[in-house]
Motif scaffolding. Structure first.
Motif, PDB file in Angstrom:
ATOM      1  N   ILE A  94      10.601 -43.821 -82.293  1.00 33.73           N
ATOM      2  CA  ILE A  94      10.902 -42.931 -81.207  1.00 33.73           C
ATOM      3  C   ILE A  94       9.845 -42.833 -80.024  1.00 33.73           C
ATOM      4  CG2 ILE A  94      11.332 -40.421 -80.832  1.00 33.73           C
ATOM      5  CD1 ILE A  94      12.591 -40.431 -83.471  1.00 33.73           C
ATOM      6  N   LEU A  95       8.598 -43.102 -80.455  1.00 32.90           N
ATOM      7  CA  LEU A  95       7.644 -42.856 -79.434  1.00 32.90           C
ATOM      8  C   LEU A  95       7.286 -44.055 -78.606  1.00 32.90           C
ATOM      9  CD1 LEU A  95       5.037 -41.577 -82.062  1.00 32.90           C
ATOM     10  CD2 LEU A  95       5.781 -40.244 -80.056  1.00 32.90           C
TER      11      LEU A  95
ATOM     12  N   SER B 277      -6.352 -33.260 -80.955  1.00 30.25           N
ATOM     13  CA  SER B 277      -5.456 -34.444 -81.200  1.00 30.25           C
ATOM     14  C   SER B 277      -4.635 -34.759 -79.762  1.00 30.25           C
ATOM     15  CB  SER B 277      -4.403 -34.399 -82.196  1.00 30.25           C
ATOM     16  OG  SER B 277      -4.873 -34.325 -83.539  1.00 30.25           O
ATOM     17  N   SER B 278      -4.383 -35.965 -79.401  1.00 28.94           N
ATOM     18  CA  SER B 278      -3.690 -35.985 -78.122  1.00 28.94           C
ATOM     19  C   SER B 278      -2.272 -36.535 -78.357  1.00 28.94           C
ATOM     20  CB  SER B 278      -4.358 -36.766 -77.155  1.00 28.94           C
ATOM     21  OG  SER B 278      -4.315 -38.278 -77.252  1.00 28.94           O
ATOM     22  N   TRP B 279      -1.303 -36.338 -77.581  1.00 28.80           N
ATOM     23  CA  TRP B 279      -0.093 -37.152 -77.579  1.00 28.80           C
ATOM     24  C   TRP B 279      -0.049 -38.636 -77.134  1.00 28.80           C
ATOM     25  CZ3 TRP B 279       4.381 -35.926 -79.707  1.00 28.80           C
ATOM     26  CH2 TRP B 279       5.623 -36.970 -79.395  1.00 28.80           C
ATOM     27  N   LYS B 287       2.949 -47.932 -80.139  1.00 30.25           N
ATOM     28  CA  LYS B 287       2.990 -49.210 -79.288  1.00 30.25           C
ATOM     29  C   LYS B 287       2.333 -50.435 -79.989  1.00 30.25           C
ATOM     30  CE  LYS B 287       3.668 -50.572 -74.544  1.00 30.25           C
ATOM     31  NZ  LYS B 287       2.361 -51.340 -74.100  1.00 30.25           N
ATOM     32  N   THR B 288       1.059 -50.255 -79.905  1.00 31.07           N
ATOM     33  CA  THR B 288       0.333 -51.374 -80.564  1.00 31.07           C
ATOM     34  C   THR B 288       0.970 -51.700 -82.190  1.00 31.07           C
ATOM     35  OG1 THR B 288      -1.712 -50.491 -79.277  1.00 31.07           O
ATOM     36  CG2 THR B 288      -2.190 -52.020 -80.898  1.00 31.07           C
ATOM     37  N   ASN B 300       7.847 -42.696 -90.709  1.00 30.37           N
ATOM     38  CA  ASN B 300       7.589 -41.530 -90.093  1.00 30.37           C
ATOM     39  C   ASN B 300       6.119 -41.100 -90.179  1.00 30.37           C
ATOM     40  OD1 ASN B 300       9.858 -39.478 -89.265  1.00 30.37           O
ATOM     41  ND2 ASN B 300      10.561 -39.958 -91.463  1.00 30.37           N
ATOM     42  N   ILE B 301       5.634 -40.513 -88.824  1.00 28.47           N
ATOM     43  CA  ILE B 301       4.242 -40.076 -88.859  1.00 28.47           C
ATOM     44  C   ILE B 301       4.440 -38.591 -89.208  1.00 28.47           C
ATOM     45  CG2 ILE B 301       2.261 -39.416 -87.085  1.00 28.47           C
ATOM     46  CD1 ILE B 301       3.805 -41.814 -85.042  1.00 28.47           C
TER      47      ILE B 301
END
Lengths: 102, 382
Positions: A94-95, B277-279, B287-288, B300-301
């Motif tokens: 989703i990200l 923490s940052s978005w 992505k990586t 799921n994170i």
């Protein structure tokens, strides 16, 4: 008919699961408190209580109650644990952004 | 409250606890560890928990090899009541550029000369080790089966508990507010719970070690920098080794519990004490990770957090007694690798403090190397 008020101990025993995600019992939590782990964050790190998918939504309060009871303090005297993002579990894909959006 | 101690160690992370344990084991009495929060609350408890022998400098290779050989027997030696959960699933480090491939070949030569069992792998061979990897993204890889990871909370508790059994006092929720120096020598430590007179102070304060150095008037060339991590829900075991790339900026491992832990650095990170923490980290990390390890996109994170690296100019640690202030000892500047070096930190710092010959030639890690221009740069850091 005799009426008596119900106490927490009528419902909980050492076998009661306190953290459902990681299946940690009240007995295990009490043992850690006796050993000197006296905050939710410390108990979380050593036992994984509160590290599962719900991120401590159920167990955090219950563990705080146990610490308060053991130390003879009120909940308001205890240090609040850290709340970490994300608020709810989020799928990695989703990200990834909108490349596939039409 | 006024107290006396022979040695005061500042920092209740794994380094401080390991130094305390080794001092007590050698018979030093009245050792006090001061921790501003609780044991393991700082960088140790926030780290990626990996340990590897695959380094690019001889010193780091030797420090890591020594430490990993200790972790292999730590449960017994520290008589720990639980388990430090040491799993040697190896590290698979992948190269994506020609420059990196050349560096890796040099690293392998160095590692082999030190008896480290690392090996070169083609992309196809690498994929046999991590089957869910997209091997088209890499040029080659190296693998060392002795590398792995362990539980930082349990490893630190194991040291702390063993130290306490030997008489060490650990003062938690206690903040150091000053270091008293007279005639060029340490005489005591000011804390939120009173003054402790001591001739020896050890700075094992991780991200805060520069500030502790400043209190003693000792300039330590390092800066703190936030590094972020995320963890997923647990799934069935599918990845044995740590998967890592310096150029693609990722480390990712599956813990014995089943969850995946992964992190990356950020070249634009400010040099400060921020550990929020940052978005943007979540997006970049996802992505990586999904590019290199596509099946993980379905995971799921559940949580993210951050901790501090304390980075030196050559990204190797500082072990020494300060030349400026007698009795002020420095064990910091781990540049993100203090957890994995803790066993050797504990041993060599106790030797430096007692004026004994050191088990490894760590005089090369004296802080004054930066003045003499004798630093050796470590290339292999995420």
């Amino acid at each position: 008919m005799e009426v008596r008020s119900l106490r927490l101990d009528d419902y909980y025993s050492d076998n009661t699961i306190i953290c459902r995600c990681e299946e940690i019992t009240l007995g295990e939590i009490r043992e850690l408190i006796r050993k000197g782990y006296r905050s939710v964050d410390e108990i979380k790190r050593i036992s994984r209580a509160g590290m599962g998918p719900c991120q401590g939504r159920t167990c955090r309060q219950l563990i705080m109650q146990e610490i308060a009871r053991f130390e003879g303090k009120s909940l308001s005297e205890l240090k609040m644990p850290t709340f970490r993002p994300p608020t709810k579990p989020i799928k990695m894909e989703i990200l990834l952004g909108g490349e596939k959006d039409e | 409250m006024n107290k006396r101690a022979n040695v005061v160690i500042i920092g209740g992370g794994i380094s401080g606890c390991a130094i305390a344990y080794n001092l007590a084991k050698k018979g030093v009495k009245d050792v006090i560890v001061i921790e501003k929060d609780y044991i393991c609350s700082g960088s140790t408890g926030r780290c990626g928990a990996g340990v590897r022998m695959q380094w690019g400098t001889e010193m780091n290779c030797r420090l890591a090899k020594y430490s990993i050989e200790f972790f292999e027997r730590a449960n017994e030696e520290l008589e720990y009541e639980y388990d430090i959960e040491f799993k040697q699933g190896g590290y698979l480090i992948v190269a994506s550029t020609e420059k990196e491939e050349t560096q890796f070949k040099k690293n392998l030569e160095l590692q082999h000369s030190l008896g480290i069992p690392s090996k070169y792998l083609t992309p196809k061979e690498a994929k046999e080790i991590v089957k869910h990897m997209d091997e088209s993204k890499i040029r080659c890889a190296t693998f060392c089966p002795k590398d792995g990871h362990l539980n930082p909370f349990h490893a630190t508790q194991a040291y702390a508990n063993a130290a306490k059994r030997l008489g060490v006092e650990i003062m938690t929720y206690t903040t150091v507010t000053g270091i008293k120096v007279e005639n060029g020598a340490v005489v005591g430590v000011e804390t939120s719970k009173g003054f402790i007179s001591t001739p020896m102070v050890v700075n094992a304060a991780g991200g805060y070690s520069k500030a502790i150095g400043d209190m003693a008037g000792v300039d330590i060339p390092l800066y703190p920098e936030r590094h972020q991590i995320l963890v997923t829900e647990p799934v069935a075991q599918m990845q044995g080794p740590m998967f890592m790339s310096f150029s693609l900026n990722i480390y990712c491992q599956q813990t014995p519990h089943g969850s995946f832990i992964m992190g990356r650095g950020d070249a634009n990170e400010p040099k400060d004490f921020n550990i929020n923490s940052s978005w943007s980290f979540l997006e970049e990390m996802a992505k990586t990770c999904c590019e290199l390890l596509p099946p993980l996109r379905k995971l799921n994170i559940v949580r993210q957090w951050a901790g501090l690296y304390e980075i030196t100019p050559d990204r190797q640690p500082i072990y020494c007694e300060s030349s400026e202030v007698k009795g002020f000892f420095i064990a910091c500047g781990f540049s993100g690798h203090g957890f994995m070096f803790a066993p050797v930190t504990g041993v060599v710092m106790s030797e430096i403090i007692l004026g004994e010959p050191t088990s490894l030639p760590v005089e090369k890690l004296h802080k004054d190397r930066f003045l003499r221009g004798e630093e050796v740069y470590e290339p292999s850091v995420v």
